[in-house]
Design a protein around this motif. Structure first.
Motif, mmCIF file in Angstrom:
data_model
loop_
_atom_site.group_PDB
_atom_site.id
_atom_site.type_symbol
_atom_site.label_atom_id
_atom_site.label_comp_id
_atom_site.label_asym_id
_atom_site.label_seq_id
_atom_site.Cartn_x
_atom_site.Cartn_y
_atom_site.Cartn_z
ATOM 1 N N GLY A 176 0.829 -1.195 0.000
ATOM 2 C CA GLY A 176 0.000 0.000 0.000
ATOM 3 C C GLY A 176 0.866 1.249 0.000
ATOM 4 O O GLY A 176 2.055 1.192 0.305
ATOM 5 N N ASN A 177 0.258 2.374 -0.322
ATOM 6 C CA ASN A 177 1.022 3.622 -0.321
ATOM 7 C C ASN A 177 0.301 4.745 0.428
ATOM 8 O O ASN A 177 0.644 5.918 0.286
ATOM 9 C CB ASN A 177 1.325 4.061 -1.744
ATOM 10 C CG ASN A 177 0.092 4.468 -2.516
ATOM 11 O OD1 ASN A 177 -1.034 4.262 -2.059
ATOM 12 N ND2 ASN A 177 0.274 5.025 -3.688
ATOM 13 N N GLY A 178 -0.700 4.360 1.232
ATOM 14 C CA GLY A 178 -1.399 5.354 2.022
ATOM 15 C C GLY A 178 -2.508 6.088 1.294
ATOM 16 O O GLY A 178 -3.189 6.928 1.888
ATOM 17 N N LYS A 179 -2.722 5.760 0.026
ATOM 18 C CA LYS A 179 -3.751 6.439 -0.755
ATOM 19 C C LYS A 179 -4.947 5.518 -0.980
ATOM 20 O O LYS A 179 -4.780 4.334 -1.259
ATOM 21 C CB LYS A 179 -3.196 6.880 -2.108
ATOM 22 C CG LYS A 179 -2.017 7.853 -2.017
ATOM 23 C CD LYS A 179 -1.482 8.176 -3.398
ATOM 24 C CE LYS A 179 -0.283 9.109 -3.321
ATOM 25 N NZ LYS A 179 0.275 9.397 -4.666
ATOM 26 N N ILE A 180 -6.145 6.068 -0.884
ATOM 27 C CA ILE A 180 -7.353 5.288 -1.126
ATOM 28 C C ILE A 180 -7.486 4.960 -2.613
ATOM 29 O O ILE A 180 -7.930 3.877 -2.991
ATOM 30 C CB ILE A 180 -8.598 6.041 -0.639
ATOM 31 C CG1 ILE A 180 -8.520 6.254 0.881
ATOM 32 C CG2 ILE A 180 -9.869 5.272 -0.981
ATOM 33 C CD1 ILE A 180 -8.475 4.966 1.669
ATOM 34 N N ALA A 181 -7.101 5.886 -3.472
ATOM 35 C CA ALA A 181 -7.160 5.665 -4.924
ATOM 36 C C ALA A 181 -5.871 6.166 -5.556
ATOM 37 O O ALA A 181 -5.355 7.226 -5.176
ATOM 38 C CB ALA A 181 -8.362 6.387 -5.520
ATOM 39 N N GLN A 182 -5.340 5.368 -6.486
ATOM 40 C CA GLN A 182 -4.112 5.779 -7.158
ATOM 41 C C GLN A 182 -4.062 5.197 -8.565
ATOM 42 O O GLN A 182 -4.546 4.083 -8.812
ATOM 43 C CB GLN A 182 -2.884 5.315 -6.372
ATOM 44 C CG GLN A 182 -2.723 3.793 -6.325
ATOM 45 C CD GLN A 182 -1.355 3.372 -5.833
ATOM 46 O OE1 GLN A 182 -0.380 4.097 -5.983
ATOM 47 N NE2 GLN A 182 -1.278 2.186 -5.251
ATOM 48 N N PRO A 183 -3.499 5.924 -9.513
ATOM 49 C CA PRO A 183 -3.327 5.395 -10.868
ATOM 50 C C PRO A 183 -2.137 4.448 -10.928
ATOM 51 O O PRO A 183 -1.079 4.725 -10.349
ATOM 52 C CB PRO A 183 -3.073 6.659 -11.694
ATOM 53 C CG PRO A 183 -2.459 7.625 -10.735
ATOM 54 C CD PRO A 183 -3.077 7.330 -9.395
ATOM 55 N N THR A 184 -2.311 3.290 -11.545
ATOM 56 C CA THR A 184 -1.226 2.334 -11.720
ATOM 57 C C THR A 184 -1.287 1.761 -13.136
ATOM 58 O O THR A 184 -2.228 2.018 -13.880
ATOM 59 C CB THR A 184 -1.315 1.165 -10.717
ATOM 60 O OG1 THR A 184 -2.532 0.438 -10.945
ATOM 61 C CG2 THR A 184 -1.279 1.671 -9.287
ATOM 62 N N ILE A 185 -0.298 0.954 -13.469
ATOM 63 C CA ILE A 185 -0.279 0.250 -14.749
ATOM 64 C C ILE A 185 -0.550 -1.216 -14.467
ATOM 65 O O ILE A 185 0.209 -1.874 -13.751
ATOM 66 C CB ILE A 185 1.066 0.417 -15.457
ATOM 67 C CG1 ILE A 185 1.347 1.910 -15.709
ATOM 68 C CG2 ILE A 185 1.079 -0.362 -16.774
ATOM 69 C CD1 ILE A 185 2.720 2.183 -16.275
#
Length: 207
Positions: free
Chosen positions: A92-101
């Protein structure tokens, strides 16, 4: 103060039920999990690559494997067919929503040679057909942008191995917390180790 019998009996029954409930201890881990000898660590197949941290999941996977080898209880397996347990991890990175590939081969690896005092792991793909739903099978989708929602903390989930669609079954145990996969301590592995120790004490105490 004296209570009528109509009131006293229900109170007595409730007290007995409460006492019986306290005596019944929840089974911490089933016997087959405590008897497991091999484990495979995989990245959540649905996890994408974050542009700002492209190697986060792979690094976490290796940290978990190293912590398991240091523990010394399990041998690391190379595929689902030889793994008594499968541990799925996701950084995880602490964000609820994040753009990834998405659509990237997170679990495809070259031949591995990692000797250790506990046996380590040697091997790679042996050319055997993957089982249905094998999380280490090559991805058949093309890489593309996606939005991951709802996974802000590190995830460590334990599943039974040696079966098809391993990750579709309910997990045996899950641990989710900030920095749970952080190297070198890897708190998730330490929490699992403590649970196993407690479960073995519980099992030994049974008549």
């Amino acid at each position: 103060m004296r209570f009528p019998k109509a009131i006293l009996f229900p109170l007595l029954l409730a007290s007995c039920l409460a006492a019986a409930g306290k005596d019944k201890k929840k089974i911490l881990l089933p016997a087959d999990v405590l008897e497991a000898q091999t484990v495979l660590v995989v990245v959540d197949p649905g996890a994408g690559m974050a542009p700002e941290a492209p190697n986060a999941n792979r690094t976490a996977q290796e940290a978990v494997e190293n912590a398991l080898m240091a523990w010394g209880r399990f041998r690391l397996a190379t595929d689902v067919s030889t793994a008594d347990l499968v541990i799925m991890i996701r950084k995880g990175n602490g964000k609820i929503a994040q753009p990834t590939i998405g659509g990237l081969p997170n679990n495809n690896r070259p031949v591995i040679l990692e000797p250790s005092d506990s046996g380590g792991r040697i091997g790679g793909s042996r050319g055997t057909p993957p089982s249905a739903g094998d999380p280490t099978a090559p991805s058949i989708s093309s890489p593309g942008p996606q939005i991951e929602v709802g996974q802000s903390e590190d995830l460590f989930a334990v599943y039974r191995g040696k079966r098809d669609n391993v990750l579709d079954a309910p997990s045996v145990w899950r641990y989710q917390a900030k920095d749970a996969l952080r190297s070198p301590s890897v708190p998730a592995v330490d929490a699992f180790r403590k649970l196993v120790v407690e479960a073995e004490k519980q099992r030994a105490a049974k008549p």
